[in-house]
Design an enzyme around this catalytic site. Structure first.
Site, PDB file in Angstrom:
ATOM      1  CB  CYS A 139       0.156 -15.437  23.687  1.00 49.12           C
ATOM      2  SG  CYS A 139       0.926 -15.286  25.094  1.00 49.12           S
ATOM      3  CB  CYS A 164       1.874 -12.007  28.746  1.00 50.17           C
ATOM      4  SG  CYS A 164       3.403 -13.161  28.472  1.00 50.17           S
ATOM      5  CB  SER A 165       3.241 -10.664  24.581  1.00 47.30           C
ATOM      6  OG  SER A 165       4.672 -10.524  25.308  1.00 47.30           O
ATOM      7  CB  CYS A 166       4.316 -16.172  25.091  1.00 48.31           C
ATOM      8  SG  CYS A 166       4.612 -16.372  26.729  1.00 48.31           S
TER       9      CYS A 166
END
Lengths: 123, 219
Positions: free
Chosen positions: B119, B122-124
């Site tokens: 991702c 961000c950090s999906c």
């Protein structure tokens, strides 16, 4: 057994962070609380998940962020603070004042007693 | 192995130098408590619900969910087809649903193509099937390098693929998350789905690993 146990000189040079499977996902309780707050507020409709992702993205892309993600939850908390300020839920001054109040309360609380906001001597 | 640890501006690592108080809250600890205080005063949070969320993600939701999905796809071709066509529904049928209303897509590794998930935004991450992301998944180093140099990143994880294997990198979003279905290891004919699931590592479902080989383990 798993492939991720291998390390290489390249790994160390580049500092790609590693975490074994089954590592605790939260290093400290405040990280778990911040995470839960975010999920909970989204479920209650305070903000949309897209709005959250955009806010978090802004924070994690700041140039001063650690390459190995060590300050990821710092970014998380900053993103949550900004989003709640934007939404008019919690303005930054109020939160900052409360933050300092909690810190004074902690210092004023003897070890072994629960830390409560009322222990802030300036409150 | 020596790793480099950088710390944020609030400096978690120099608390020891400070004079000793009975109690001390770091800026981050105090900030989270402050947010909780405001939100509680406004009646926006239910403390019991918060505890339940932490408990769920610390103990109940983890990569085992995803491993069961993968094992079922290996064992049942009908399920594999469904997973390919409509991963959101196929995964939900096993009781694993996302809390953010996100859609799932399953990408299948073959000898021709290896899939890797990142991702960059961000950090999906597919929480419902993999739990919370590992530290490296959230790090800028991985988020940027997985796209620029996937083969190099895989090498660092100890995965070397034949030159002829193409690597596809999938960039997750808030709406769409990916689950990699690794190739089924050889020598697992007749294994139960529970046994198969033991071979499915978290990293193999992100694409930074392969399913464990069966050498040295009894079914």
């Amino acid at each position: 057994m798993s492939q991720c146990e291998t390390s290489s000189p390249f790994t160390e040079a580049e500092g790609l962070p590693r975490s074994a499977e089954g590592d605790p996902v939260f290093a400290e309780p405040w990280q778990a609380q911040a995470f839960a707050l975010t999920v909970h507020l989204h479920e209650r409709g305070v903000f949309g998940w897209n709005e959250w992702a955009a806010s978090l993205s802004r924070e994690v892309h700041r140039p001063e962020r650690a390459r190995d993600g060590a300050d990821y939850f710092d970014a998380w908390v900053a993103a949550l603070s900004h989003l709640l300020a934007e939404k008019g839920v919690a303005d930054q001054e109020t939160v900052l004042a409360l933050q300092h109040s909690w810190q004074r309360a902690a210092e004023a609380t003897p070890h072994g007693s629960p830390i409560v906001l009322e222990n802030d001597p300036l409150r | 192995m020596s790793t480099h640890h950088h710390h944020g501006a609030d400096g978690h690592d120099h608390d020891h130098d400070h004079h000793h108080h009975d109690n001390h809250y770091s800026d981050m600890q105090a900030r989270v408590r402050a947010l909780e205080t405001v939100l509680t005063e406004k009646g926006l949070i239910d403390p019991a619900a918060l505890d339940a969320i932490v408990e769920t993600y610390e103990t109940r939701v983890g990569p085992r969910n995803g491993a069961l999905v993968v094992a079922r796809a290996w064992a049942e071709s009908d399920f594999a087809d469904w997973l390919k066509r409509d991963a959101t529904a196929a995964i939900a049928s096993m009781g694993f649903t996302g809390r953010q209303g996100e859609h799932m897509r399953a990408v299948f590794n073959t000898t021709e193509t290896h899939n890797l998930v990142v991702c960059t935004l961000c950090s999906c991450y597919p929480w419902a099937v993999l739990g919370l992301p590992p530290v490296w998944y959230k790090a800028p180093a991985y988020r940027s390098r997985a796209v620029i140099d996937p083969r190099g990143v895989l090498a660092e994880f100890g995965v070397s693929l034949p030159e002829t294997t193409k690597i596809r990198v999938w960039d997750s979003t808030a709406e769409l998350r990916y689950l990699v279905v690794p190739e089924r290891p050889e020598g697992t004919e007749g294994w139960t789905q529970e046994e198969l699931a033991d071979l499915v590592t978290r990293d193999s479902m992100i694409g930074t690993g392969l399913a464990s080989s069966v050498k040295g383990r009894a079914p």
